[in-house]
Design an enzyme around this catalytic site. Structure first.
Site, PDB file in Angstrom:
ATOM      1  N   MET D   1       0.911  -1.220   0.188  1.00  0.00           N
ATOM      2  CA  MET D   1      -0.014   0.050   0.002  1.00  0.00           C
ATOM      3  C   MET D   1       0.985   1.179   0.009  1.00  0.00           C
ATOM      4  O   MET D   1       0.773   2.008   0.899  1.00  0.00           O
ATOM      5  CB  MET D   1      -0.808   0.076   1.188  1.00  0.00           C
ATOM      6  CG  MET D   1      -0.135  -0.297   2.408  1.00  0.00           C
ATOM      7  SD  MET D   1      -1.109  -0.945   3.823  1.00  0.00           S
ATOM      8  CE  MET D   1      -0.809  -2.777   3.246  1.00  0.00           C
ATOM      9  N   PRO D   2       1.667   1.496  -0.957  1.00  0.00           N
ATOM     10  CA  PRO D   2       2.522   2.662  -1.171  1.00  0.00           C
ATOM     11  C   PRO D   2       1.669   3.761  -1.387  1.00  0.00           C
ATOM     12  O   PRO D   2       0.686   3.749  -1.980  1.00  0.00           O
ATOM     13  CB  PRO D   2       3.519   2.223  -2.257  1.00  0.00           C
ATOM     14  CG  PRO D   2       3.269   0.970  -2.582  1.00  0.00           C
ATOM     15  CD  PRO D   2       1.834   0.520  -2.205  1.00  0.00           C
ATOM     16  N   TYR D   3       2.424   4.905  -0.957  1.00  0.00           N
ATOM     17  CA  TYR D   3       2.045   6.235  -1.224  1.00  0.00           C
ATOM     18  C   TYR D   3       3.316   7.156  -1.928  1.00  0.00           C
ATOM     19  O   TYR D   3       4.295   7.355  -1.232  1.00  0.00           O
ATOM     20  CB  TYR D   3       1.600   6.989   0.158  1.00  0.00           C
ATOM     21  CG  TYR D   3       1.376   8.755  -0.037  1.00  0.00           C
ATOM     22  CD1 TYR D   3       0.251   8.895  -0.299  1.00  0.00           C
ATOM     23  CD2 TYR D   3       2.393   9.366   0.338  1.00  0.00           C
ATOM     24  CE1 TYR D   3      -0.131  10.398  -0.455  1.00  0.00           C
ATOM     25  CE2 TYR D   3       2.323  10.817   0.027  1.00  0.00           C
ATOM     26  CZ  TYR D   3       0.972  11.236  -0.196  1.00  0.00           C
ATOM     27  OH  TYR D   3       0.904  12.624  -0.258  1.00  0.00           O
TER      28      TYR D   3
END
Lengths: 73, 73, 73, 73, 73, 73
Positions: D1-3
């Site tokens: 779940m990268p930003y």
């Protein structure tokens, strides 16, 4: 002295809703960590739907497709 | 190669003032940490007063109340 | 009520140097924009050299190469 | 779940280019770290050239000088 | 698909408190803006007290002074 | 002079993987927007799984549940 940054898509959020976010986030930090509201900052960034991607697609496209699906059903 | 992000409310800051912030921040990192200005970034974010909260209130409201107090005195 | 975020590489910056950055940034916003120091936040993020890239390379590699050049000369 | 947050100067970037950045960044995190695209966020911030400084100067000034040099040659 | 970044000083916040912040922030965005919790990110940054300044002073110093005042009274 | 901030959970990412992210992001900005790699910053933030929430839960809990499911099957 918390700093809370809320980033959302720019899709007609009203000043009242923003105020509710500011109040809610300030209250949350006060309740959970006993942080002083006087030095709690809340900053809301509204981001154009062309500039926000999820799952490799921008939100403009996602919203359009959802609207098409809805009108097709 | 520092990165400095200055977030302020959008209230008529001039290009000259922004340039003064850029120069001052770059000079600060050079003076204190000997950082190379050539690779020092300064980014200024101007945030609408509806989108910035402190003490659970947005800055639009805070400014209005301060102006009312002033005109009442 | 400005928020200033200074991001630098984690390379032995002392508490005194950090305090100098905090003072300098607070003074800068006060001088240029007449911002109240009491509600000026300065947050310093120290980033591992493996996690900071410039010109497509991490800073660990850049520092190593610079040290080798120096010892070679 | 990268930003992933991409900050660039506001200089006429098209929706197509932004979409290419969103796709490319999502693909990068999937390829290198096997991150799930479905929960990968990419947010692009376009910053006015007056608000972005490098080497102690804002980009508006840098662009003007580059244009003058070009027309002088 | 909101992104909420909460920055606080690193002062012994427990995993339970962090979980309460995550839940509260997610609920806030759902309640006020009807945002889908499934794609709501909350990221908490804990910042060393040496690295956080307010009113031109780092929080380490502020906490020490407050403790001295207390023990003196 | 782009600034790219990649935020991921701290789960054993290697220096080689981080270098691949730095290279890939720098190349992406060069390819799509013709940005100069020499002044492209990539900063990777690794965030503890207790500090990252999605769908109202921290990633520590999500990972544990996924592992339990796997071992139960």
């Amino acid at each position: 002295m918390p700093y809370i940054n809320i980033r959302i898509t720019r899709e007609g959020v009203t000043a009242e809703q923003k105020q509710a976010l500011i109040e809610g986030a300030t209250e949350l930090l006060s309740r959970v960590l006993n942080k002083n509201p006087a030095t709690t900052f809340v900053i809301i960034d509204e981001v154009d739907t062309d500039n926000w991607g999820i799952a490799g697609e921008n939100v403009t496209t996602l919203r359009k497709r959802a609207a098409e699906k809805k009108s097709a059903s």
